[in-house]
Scaffold this active site. Structure first.
Site, mmCIF file in Angstrom:
data_model
loop_
_atom_site.group_PDB
_atom_site.id
_atom_site.type_symbol
_atom_site.label_atom_id
_atom_site.label_comp_id
_atom_site.label_asym_id
_atom_site.label_seq_id
_atom_site.Cartn_x
_atom_site.Cartn_y
_atom_site.Cartn_z
ATOM 1 N N GLN A 1 0.839 -1.193 0.000
ATOM 2 C CA GLN A 1 0.000 0.000 0.000
ATOM 3 C C GLN A 1 0.879 1.250 0.000
ATOM 4 O OE1 GLN A 1 -2.566 0.085 3.424
ATOM 5 N NE2 GLN A 1 -1.012 -0.755 4.784
ATOM 6 N N HIS B 1 -2.947 0.043 -3.686
ATOM 7 C CA HIS B 1 -3.914 0.423 -2.647
ATOM 8 C C HIS B 1 -4.549 1.764 -2.987
ATOM 9 C CE1 HIS B 1 -5.444 2.003 1.227
ATOM 10 N NE2 HIS B 1 -5.727 0.733 1.492
ATOM 11 N N ASP C 1 -14.144 -5.477 2.714
ATOM 12 C CA ASP C 1 -13.353 -5.094 3.880
ATOM 13 C C ASP C 1 -14.317 -4.689 4.989
ATOM 14 O OD1 ASP C 1 -11.641 -4.095 5.768
ATOM 15 O OD2 ASP C 1 -10.760 -2.551 4.525
ATOM 16 N N LYS D 1 -8.993 -9.168 7.859
ATOM 17 C CA LYS D 1 -8.269 -8.069 8.504
ATOM 18 C C LYS D 1 -7.856 -8.539 9.893
ATOM 19 C CE LYS D 1 -8.671 -3.044 8.206
ATOM 20 N NZ LYS D 1 -8.214 -2.872 6.826
#
Length: 427
Positions: A171, A193, A304, A328
C-alpha cells in the site's frame, strides 16, 4: 505448565489511528494532520499515533515469546472495536488473561487458544487481546515443538507443508507517485492500494480515481521489468457508492468502465460502497459480483468494511458476496481464526486475502506471514506502516526464510522416509 510468567510492554504501532467518520465528511489536511474535531468515540484528534501492547510469555526454559496487540487504522468504523487503549487493555490482560495463560498447555495451540479466549462476563474479549495473545501462544508452541509457526498451523489444521509463495500486496499511502515507482521497481505482486478515502481523491463522478488507475497501468509498462504484470488493487473506502449512488447496477457499470480503461490488467476494487449493515453489504455486494461475472469483467470485488469477524467472513463467503475477502487480522481476533477464515474461503471458492493494518508491528506481520503461507492464502498484505520498503522487506524476507526452512524440513523428511523403506526392504 510451560508458561511460568507473563510480561507486558507498551509499544507503538507503525502508523496512526484515523477517525474515518471525520475524514469522510470532509476534514481537511494540514501537512500530515487533519483539521477539525473528531467524530468517532475515543479519538481526541482525527489522527492519533498508533499504540500497541506487547505480551511476553515466559516459558519453563526462560525463553520469552511475544505477541502484539493493537487496533486497525480506522478503529470504531464499520462495526469494528473501539480505539485501542493501552491502559484498559493492560488492566484487562493482567486480571483475566494472565491467570488463564498460567494454566494452559502451551504445546497444544488450538486447545490453548480455546481455553484462554473463553468469554469474560458473558462478553467476548477485545479482539486486540485475542490477536496479541494468540501470536504469543503460536510462538510458544513453535518453540516447544522446535518448529516454525507455519508448521504448528499445518499440524493443527491437518495441512501439508506448503511450497508456494503467497503474492504480496503493498500500500502506498498518500505518497502515491513515489511509492508506486518503488513498488514497480521491486516487482510487487499486487499494488498500489491508492488510499482513495476522500471526495477530493475520488473526484467528480470518479474521474480523479480513474485517471490514477490509468496512470498506474501506464507507469507499470514504462518502468517495470520485462514480463512484470501486477494485479492492480485499489481501496476506494466506499466512495463509488457515495459519489455514484448505492445502486448495484450503477456501481458495477462504473467498475466495468474503470477495468476497461486498463485492458490486460486484473483490477481489484476494495470496499466500493457502504450499504450500512453487514446484511445489506452481503446482499448488494453479491449483486455487484454477479453483474461483473455475467459481463466477464476483469474486475474483482474485495470486501473489507462490515466483514470483520470469522462469522462475518463465513456469511460473505457462503453468499459469494465478494471475489476476494480481506481477512483483517486484528479485527478477526485470534490469529487461529485468521487461519480458519482462509480455509473457509477456500471451501467456498472465494479468494482469501490475509490483510491487516498499517498500524501493526513487525511481530504481528511475521505471524501473519506464517498463517498466510501455511494456509496458502491468495495474497497477503505487506505490513506494517505506510512505507513500501520496510513492509515489503519485513513480509517478503520472512516468507523467503520460512520457505527455505520448510524446504529443508521436507527434504530431510523425504530422506528419512527413503531410509526407512530401504531398511524395511533389507530386513
Amino acid at each position: 505448565m510451560q508458561i511460568k510468567d507473563v510480561l507486558l510492554a507498551p509499544g507503538s504501532g507503525a502508523f496512526f489511528y484515523d477517525d474515518q467518520a471525520a475524514i469522510r465528511v470532509g476534514a481537511s489536511q494540514d501537512g500530515f494532520i487533519y483539521l477539525g474535531e473528531p467524530l468517532t468515540p475515543g479519538f481526541t484528534s482525527i489522527r492519533v499515533p498508533a499504540s500497541s501492547l506487547s505480551i511476553g510469555l515466559v516459558l519453563v526454559d526462560d525463553m520469552v515469546v511475544w505477541g502484539d496487540m493493537m487496533s486497525v487504522q480506522y478503529s470504531g468504523a464499520g462495526g469494528r472495536d473501539a480505539l485501542f487503549d493501552i491502559k484498559q487493555m493492560s488492566g484487562l490482560t493482567s486480571r483475566v488473561m494472565v491467570p488463564r495463560l498460567l494454566d494452559v498447555d502451551a504445546a497444544r495451540y488450538l486447545d490453548a487458544c480455546s481455553k484462554v479466549f473463553e468469554p469474560f462476563e458473558q462478553e467476548r474479549l477485545p479482539l486486540a487481546i485475542e490477536y496479541g495473545v494468540s501470536q504469543a501462544l503460536l510462538r510458544a508452541a513453535a518453540h516447544l515443538h522446535r518448529e516454525t509457526m507455519a508448521e504448528i498451523v499445518c499440524a493443527e489444521f491437518d495441512l501439508t507443508l506448503p511450497t508456494r509463495k503467497v503474492p504480496i500486496y503493498c500500500q502506498c499511502g498518500d505518497a502515491r507517485e513515489i511509492n508506486v515507482d518503488k513498488m514497480i521497481l521491486k516487482a510487487v505482486d499486487v499494488l498500489p492500494h491508492g488510499l482513495i478515502n476522500s471526495r477530493q481523491k475520488f473526484g467528480v463522478d470518479g474521474q480523479t480515481f480513474m485517471e490514477l488507475v490509468k496512470w498506474v497501468a501506464t507507469r507499470t509498462r514504462q518502468i517495470g521489468r520485462p514480463g512484470y504484470h501486477p494485479v492492480l488493487h485499489f481501496d476506494v473506502y466506499g466512495w463509488i457508492g457515495q459519489e455514484i449512488g448505492l445502486e448495484p447496477q450503477l456501481i458495477a457499470d462504473f467498475i466495468c468502465r474503470v477495468a476497461d480503461s486498463v485492458p490486460g490488467f486484473t483490477l481489484n476494487i476494495e470496499f466500493p460502497a457502504d450499504f450500512g449493515s453487514t446484511q445489506a453489504q452481503i446482499e448488494n455486494y453479491a449483486k455487484i459480483v454477479s453483474i461483473l461475472d455475467n459481463r466477464g469483467s476483469s474486475a474483482r470485488i474485495v470486501v473489507d468494511e462490515r466483514c470483520n469477524t470469522l462469522e462475518d467472513i463465513r456469511l460473505f463467503a457462503e453468499a459469494k458476496a465478494a471475489h476476494l475477502i480481506q481477512i483483517k487480522t486484528p479485527d478477526v481476533g485470534s490469529i487461529a481464526d485468521t487461519a480458519r477464515a482462509v480455509l473457509l474461503c477456500k471451501e467456498n471458492k472465494v479468494g482469501a486475502y490475509v490483510g491487516g493494518s498499517c498500524t501493526e508491528t513487525d511481530l504481528s506481520a511475521h505471524a501473519s506471514v506464517h498463517i498466510s503461507v501455511a494456509t496458502q492464502a491468495d495474497m497477503m498484505l505487506a505490513k506494517p506502516g505506510m512505507g513500501v520498503d520496510e513492509a515489503f522487506s519485513i513480509v517478503g524476507n520472512e516468507q523467503n526464510r520460512l520457505l527455505a526452512m520448510l524446504n529443508r524440513r521436507r527434504i530431510r523428511n523425504e530422506t528419512l522416509d527413503e531410509n526407512t523403506v530401504s531398511h524395511a526392504e533389507v530386513s
